[in-house]
Motif scaffolding. Structure first.
Motif, short mmCIF file in Angstrom:
data_model
loop_
_atom_site.label_atom_id
_atom_site.label_comp_id
_atom_site.label_asym_id
_atom_site.label_seq_id
_atom_site.Cartn_x
_atom_site.Cartn_y
_atom_site.Cartn_z
N UNK A 144 -9.30 7.88 0.21
CA UNK A 144 -9.45 9.28 0.31
C UNK A 144 -8.51 9.89 1.31
N UNK A 145 -7.96 8.83 2.26
CA UNK A 145 -7.16 9.38 3.30
C UNK A 145 -5.64 9.24 2.77
N UNK A 146 -5.36 8.86 1.54
CA UNK A 146 -3.98 8.78 0.97
C UNK A 146 -3.39 10.40 1.04
N UNK A 147 -2.21 10.38 1.37
CA UNK A 147 -1.68 11.66 1.48
C UNK A 147 -1.69 12.23 2.77
N UNK A 148 -2.68 11.78 3.78
CA UNK A 148 -2.68 12.35 5.07
C UNK A 148 -1.35 11.89 5.92
N UNK A 149 -0.90 12.55 6.83
CA UNK A 149 0.29 12.25 7.48
C UNK A 149 -0.09 10.90 8.28
N UNK A 150 -1.36 10.42 8.73
CA UNK A 150 -1.39 9.31 9.54
C UNK A 150 -1.43 8.22 8.59
N UNK A 151 -2.09 8.37 7.61
CA UNK A 151 -2.13 7.17 6.36
C UNK A 151 -0.97 6.99 5.98
N UNK A 152 -0.09 7.85 5.60
CA UNK A 152 1.23 7.76 5.12
C UNK A 152 2.16 6.83 5.93
#
Length: 193
Positions: A144-152
């Protein structure tokens, strides 16, 4: 525990698993190349690889447990062990299951290494090279964090590190392949008085 707490725990342990298993892969390549972590003797690199492998496995167990316990999505124990049978995102969850199954094979054979012999253990241990990218794709697809800056950025950093390690590993293998028996014989004959 309520569903929100489990959801946050599942997300957090997934990200921690990505980092820990990335470091485990990097240390595994370092062990294979017979390099060492600065400040550690060579056997320390192997010891760190084993210790972090167990820590990563513990976080993976926690990641799986929180996913199964969370009632927001119905993930069963069968979904964890049998790939692509889940009603919830069968492809992405199935890839995670494939990775778990591969890692279980690596873990079990590592625990039985003395009984299996080095050649059989090494053959199964190479499955870890397949488990890491499969787990990565699982996380990108279902996270669900895919696409957030930190996870990217975390994902890019992990992929870059593993890619660099494999490039070093392939370069080492290519150098070793060039040292054919005939070339070694010529070198040895040239060194004779």
């Amino acid at each position: 525990m309520n569903s929100a707490t489990l959801w946050y725990a599942d997300r957090a342990t997934g990200a921690v698993c990505l980092v820990l298993f990335t470091v485990v892969v990097l240390l595994g390549v370092a062990v294979r190349l017979r390099t060492r972590v600065p400040g550690l003797p060579r056997f320390g690199t192997m010891s760190l690889h084993r210790s972090l492998s167990l820590s990563a496995t513990a976080f993976l167990a926690l990641h799986i447990t929180t996913a199964v316990m969370d009632t927001y999505v119905d993930i069963t124990v069968a979904d964890v062990l049998l790939p692509f049978v889940s009603d919830y995102q069968p492809l992405w969850l199935g890839l995670g299951t494939v990775s778990v199954d591969l890692m279980l094979a690596v873990l079990i054979t590592s625990l039985l290494r003395e009984r299996l012999g080095h050649r059989a253990w090494r053959a199964v241990h190479r499955l870890a090279y397949a488990a890491w990218p499969v787990a990565l794709v699982h996380g990108v697809g279902i996270g669900t964090d895919t696409g957030t800056d930190w996870m990217t950025w975390l994902t890019v950093a992990c992929v870059a590190a593993v890619t660099a390690a494999f490039a070093a590993r392939l370069a080492h293998a290519a150098r070793a392949a060039r040292r054919t028996p005939a070339a070694l014989l010529r070198t040895a004959e040239g060194a004779r008085p």
